[in-house]
Design a protein around this motif. Structure first.
Motif, PDB file in Angstrom:
ATOM      1  N   ASN A  85      38.308  60.524  41.886  1.00  0.00           N
ATOM      2  CA  ASN A  85      38.505  61.288  40.646  1.00  0.00           C
ATOM      3  C   ASN A  85      39.593  60.655  39.780  1.00  0.00           C
ATOM      4  OD1 ASN A  85      40.723  61.960  42.223  1.00  0.00           O
ATOM      5  ND2 ASN A  85      40.793  64.087  41.509  1.00  0.00           N
ATOM      6  N   PHE A  86      39.788  59.351  39.945  1.00  0.00           N
ATOM      7  CA  PHE A  86      40.731  58.598  39.125  1.00  0.00           C
ATOM      8  C   PHE A  86      40.112  57.244  38.792  1.00  0.00           C
ATOM      9  CE2 PHE A  86      41.888  58.198  43.642  1.00  0.00           C
ATOM     10  CZ  PHE A  86      41.747  56.832  43.847  1.00  0.00           C
ATOM     11  N   ASP A  87      40.738  56.523  37.853  1.00  0.00           N
ATOM     12  CA  ASP A  87      40.275  55.197  37.446  1.00  0.00           C
ATOM     13  C   ASP A  87      40.943  54.106  38.277  1.00  0.00           C
ATOM     14  OD1 ASP A  87      38.691  56.284  35.493  1.00  0.00           O
ATOM     15  OD2 ASP A  87      39.753  55.406  33.793  1.00  0.00           O
ATOM     16  N   GLN A  88      40.299  52.929  38.310  1.00  0.00           N
ATOM     17  CA  GLN A  88      40.871  51.785  39.035  1.00  0.00           C
ATOM     18  C   GLN A  88      40.559  50.471  38.315  1.00  0.00           C
ATOM     19  OE1 GLN A  88      40.590  51.765  43.568  1.00  0.00           O
ATOM     20  NE2 GLN A  88      38.738  52.896  43.036  1.00  0.00           N
ATOM     21  N   PHE A  89      41.495  49.532  38.409  1.00  0.00           N
ATOM     22  CA  PHE A  89      41.226  48.115  38.167  1.00  0.00           C
ATOM     23  C   PHE A  89      41.466  47.387  39.492  1.00  0.00           C
ATOM     24  CE2 PHE A  89      42.303  49.111  33.677  1.00  0.00           C
ATOM     25  CZ  PHE A  89      41.221  48.520  33.045  1.00  0.00           C
ATOM     26  N   ARG A  90      40.652  46.382  39.776  1.00  0.00           N
ATOM     27  CA  ARG A  90      40.858  45.545  40.958  1.00  0.00           C
ATOM     28  C   ARG A  90      40.745  44.080  40.558  1.00  0.00           C
ATOM     29  NH1 ARG A  90      38.206  48.452  46.277  1.00  0.00           N
ATOM     30  NH2 ARG A  90      39.245  50.470  46.002  1.00  0.00           N
ATOM     31  N   PHE A  91      41.635  43.255  41.133  1.00  0.00           N
ATOM     32  CA  PHE A  91      41.710  41.844  40.768  1.00  0.00           C
ATOM     33  C   PHE A  91      41.958  41.016  42.025  1.00  0.00           C
ATOM     34  CE2 PHE A  91      44.312  38.143  39.420  1.00  0.00           C
ATOM     35  CZ  PHE A  91      43.446  37.569  38.498  1.00  0.00           C
ATOM     36  N   PRO A  92      40.918  40.353  42.573  1.00  0.00           N
ATOM     37  CA  PRO A  92      41.124  39.503  43.752  1.00  0.00           C
ATOM     38  C   PRO A  92      41.975  38.279  43.389  1.00  0.00           C
ATOM     39  CG  PRO A  92      38.797  40.079  43.487  1.00  0.00           C
ATOM     40  CD  PRO A  92      39.492  40.446  42.216  1.00  0.00           C
ATOM     41  N   ILE A  93      43.085  38.109  44.104  1.00  0.00           N
ATOM     42  CA  ILE A  93      43.990  36.978  43.866  1.00  0.00           C
ATOM     43  C   ILE A  93      43.607  35.798  44.748  1.00  0.00           C
ATOM     44  CG2 ILE A  93      46.408  36.211  43.974  1.00  0.00           C
ATOM     45  CD1 ILE A  93      47.153  39.196  43.559  1.00  0.00           C
ATOM     46  N   ARG A  94      43.334  36.071  46.021  1.00  0.00           N
ATOM     47  CA  ARG A  94      42.862  35.049  46.962  1.00  0.00           C
ATOM     48  C   ARG A  94      41.693  35.619  47.734  1.00  0.00           C
ATOM     49  NH1 ARG A  94      48.502  33.789  48.609  1.00  0.00           N
ATOM     50  NH2 ARG A  94      48.065  34.877  50.553  1.00  0.00           N
ATOM     51  N   GLY A  95      40.537  35.000  47.593  1.00  0.00           N
ATOM     52  CA  GLY A  95      39.348  35.474  48.289  1.00  0.00           C
ATOM     53  C   GLY A  95      38.547  36.452  47.441  1.00  0.00           C
ATOM     54  N   HIS A  96      37.269  36.609  47.791  1.00  0.00           N
ATOM     55  CA  HIS A  96      36.382  37.514  47.068  1.00  0.00           C
ATOM     56  C   HIS A  96      36.452  38.913  47.677  1.00  0.00           C
ATOM     57  CE1 HIS A  96      35.156  33.801  45.400  1.00  0.00           C
ATOM     58  NE2 HIS A  96      34.227  33.481  46.308  1.00  0.00           N
ATOM     59  N   MET A  97      35.821  39.884  46.986  1.00  0.00           N
ATOM     60  CA  MET A  97      35.817  41.271  47.447  1.00  0.00           C
ATOM     61  C   MET A  97      34.416  41.853  47.260  1.00  0.00           C
ATOM     62  SD  MET A  97      37.892  44.499  45.788  1.00  0.00           S
ATOM     63  CE  MET A  97      39.471  43.733  46.099  1.00  0.00           C
ATOM     64  N   PRO A 118      43.685  36.327  59.028  1.00  0.00           N
ATOM     65  CA  PRO A 118      44.199  37.649  58.640  1.00  0.00           C
ATOM     66  C   PRO A 118      45.409  37.519  57.724  1.00  0.00           C
ATOM     67  CG  PRO A 118      43.738  37.570  60.996  1.00  0.00           C
ATOM     68  CD  PRO A 118      43.592  36.170  60.491  1.00  0.00           C
ATOM     69  N   GLY A 119      45.412  38.285  56.650  1.00  0.00           N
ATOM     70  CA  GLY A 119      46.524  38.269  55.721  1.00  0.00           C
ATOM     71  C   GLY A 119      46.385  37.255  54.601  1.00  0.00           C
ATOM     72  N   GLU A 120      45.364  36.403  54.654  1.00  0.00           N
ATOM     73  CA  GLU A 120      45.192  35.376  53.620  1.00  0.00           C
ATOM     74  C   GLU A 120      44.646  35.979  52.316  1.00  0.00           C
ATOM     75  OE1 GLU A 120      45.117  31.678  51.706  1.00  0.00           O
ATOM     76  OE2 GLU A 120      46.133  32.301  53.555  1.00  0.00           O
ATOM     77  N   ARG A 121      43.744  36.932  52.440  1.00  0.00           N
ATOM     78  CA  ARG A 121      43.138  37.520  51.249  1.00  0.00           C
ATOM     79  C   ARG A 121      44.098  38.528  50.608  1.00  0.00           C
ATOM     80  NH1 ARG A 121      36.941  38.928  53.090  1.00  0.00           N
ATOM     81  NH2 ARG A 121      36.169  36.780  53.217  1.00  0.00           N
ATOM     82  N   LEU A 122      44.277  38.373  49.304  1.00  0.00           N
ATOM     83  CA  LEU A 122      45.141  39.280  48.534  1.00  0.00           C
ATOM     84  C   LEU A 122      44.389  39.777  47.314  1.00  0.00           C
ATOM     85  CD1 LEU A 122      48.585  37.384  48.390  1.00  0.00           C
ATOM     86  CD2 LEU A 122      48.000  39.323  49.852  1.00  0.00           C
ATOM     87  N   HIS A 123      44.636  41.026  46.954  1.00  0.00           N
ATOM     88  CA  HIS A 123      44.119  41.507  45.683  1.00  0.00           C
ATOM     89  C   HIS A 123      45.082  42.516  45.073  1.00  0.00           C
ATOM     90  CE1 HIS A 123      42.377  44.689  48.360  1.00  0.00           C
ATOM     91  NE2 HIS A 123      42.617  45.469  47.313  1.00  0.00           N
ATOM     92  N   LEU A 124      44.985  42.663  43.765  1.00  0.00           N
ATOM     93  CA  LEU A 124      45.789  43.623  43.027  1.00  0.00           C
ATOM     94  C   LEU A 124      44.923  44.830  42.702  1.00  0.00           C
ATOM     95  CD1 LEU A 124      48.603  43.957  41.501  1.00  0.00           C
ATOM     96  CD2 LEU A 124      47.312  43.312  39.447  1.00  0.00           C
ATOM     97  N   THR A 125      45.479  46.031  42.884  1.00  0.00           N
ATOM     98  CA  THR A 125      44.779  47.257  42.534  1.00  0.00           C
ATOM     99  C   THR A 125      45.677  48.122  41.667  1.00  0.00           C
ATOM    100  OG1 THR A 125      43.407  47.294  44.551  1.00  0.00           O
ATOM    101  CG2 THR A 125      43.741  49.378  43.415  1.00  0.00           C
ATOM    102  N   LEU A 126      45.137  48.592  40.558  1.00  0.00           N
ATOM    103  CA  LEU A 126      45.809  49.588  39.736  1.00  0.00           C
ATOM    104  C   LEU A 126      44.976  50.855  39.772  1.00  0.00           C
ATOM    105  CD1 LEU A 126      47.885  50.602  37.655  1.00  0.00           C
ATOM    106  CD2 LEU A 126      46.484  49.542  35.863  1.00  0.00           C
ATOM    107  N   GLN A 127      45.538  51.932  40.307  1.00  0.00           N
ATOM    108  CA  GLN A 127      44.874  53.230  40.340  1.00  0.00           C
ATOM    109  C   GLN A 127      45.653  54.172  39.429  1.00  0.00           C
ATOM    110  OE1 GLN A 127      44.852  54.112  44.595  1.00  0.00           O
ATOM    111  NE2 GLN A 127      42.879  53.086  44.852  1.00  0.00           N
TER     112      GLN A 127
END
Length: 284
Positions: free
Chosen positions: A55-67, A101-110
């Protein structure tokens, strides 16, 4: 104004699946309709969830690796995804494969969407989950009570926090919007030599927007938040702002009326999000 370096923060294993760790970079005011949280997320294990919605908005941005964000739908490294309130997405299935493990990073704004339902901040969310575990358990995106009743995880937490059933807004868009910044052209910013931007889009009647800004080495950019809050995330490069050092994964929060100048030392690329006030609107 607030400036945060991700290096100063600890990872927290807050996701109910246990496969993600978070660094909470910036956050708003809990209980406010425009509350938000900016998160740096790390994938430590195979990540999988059922199809679900928020019930909220999100942006997601993969920094390393796909999602993976649904069957056959992949948000690729360097792309930006917008997920509107009320619209389902998934199921998600993201094995690590050959990635450590730990290599993939992404940014999330909720953040609270245009409907005005708000957003439950991480501290309150964590406290509610701990209290609910006395009477049940969280499994994937579900909450299973000891009496056999099953609820959506967010539904259970929301009812526990506010004493009322969670309502989902009508989706403004039918599903995730995937944006490829590489397909956009750079546009020079007026009165800012060596500064260019890619405007990636504005969404819903709230007018929330996202853009990528690039500063050449030696460039200076005066950033002012008028009516809209601005969040800046440094993807790469180094510099400074108002006496604070900036490097990869630093973040800046400018509330309405704030102003700051970014001085670039080594070419900077940054994601910028604009979060205007939530205005009461007439229902469609």
């Amino acid at each position: 104004m607030k400036v945060v370096s991700s290096e100063q923060l600890e990872w927290k294993k807050d996701h109910p699946t246990g496969s993600l760790a978070f660094k909470y970079l910036l956050s708003g005011e809990d209980g406010a309709p425009d509350n938000f949280v900016l998160i740096l997320a790390r994938q430590d294990a195979h990540f999988a969830t059922e199809r679900h919605r928020h019930n909220f908005d999100q942006f997601r941005f993969p920094i390393r690796g796909h999602m993976n964000v649904g069957q056959g739908i992949k948000l690729r490294e360097g792309e930006l995804g917008y997920f509107t309130e009320g619209a389902p997405y998934g199921p998600q299935d993201d094995p690590l494969d050959d990635c450590p493990p730990g290599e993939r990073l992404h940014l999330t704004l909720q953040f609270g969407g245009a409907t005005g339902y708000g957003y439950l901040g991480p501290d309150r969310l964590r406290a509610c989950r701990d209290e609910l575990r006395q009477d049940g358990e969280f499994v994937d995106v579900l909450y299973r009570r000891h009496d056999g009743k099953t609820l959506g995880g967010l539904d259970a937490v929301w009812q526990h926090a506010f004493g009322r059933k969670l309502e989902y807004p009508k989706p403004r868009y039918s599903g995730p919007i995937l944006i490829n910044p590489n397909s956009f052209g750079w546009v020079p910013l007026p009165n800012a030599d060596g500064v260019q931007r890619k405007h990636l889009g504005a969404f819903t009647e709230r007018g929330t927007w996202a853009e990528i800004v690039r500063l050449e080495t030696g460039a200076r950019w005066r950033l002012t938040a008028d009516e809209a809050r601005r969040l800046v995330f440094v993807v790469s490069g180094t510099g400074s702002t108002e006496g604070a050092r900036l490097s990869a994964h630093s973040s800046i929060q400018l509330d309405p009326g704030d102003s700051a100048e970014i001085a670039c030392e080594a070419a900077i690329e940054a994601l910028v999000f604009g979060l205007p006030p939530i205005a009461k609107s007439v229902a469609a």
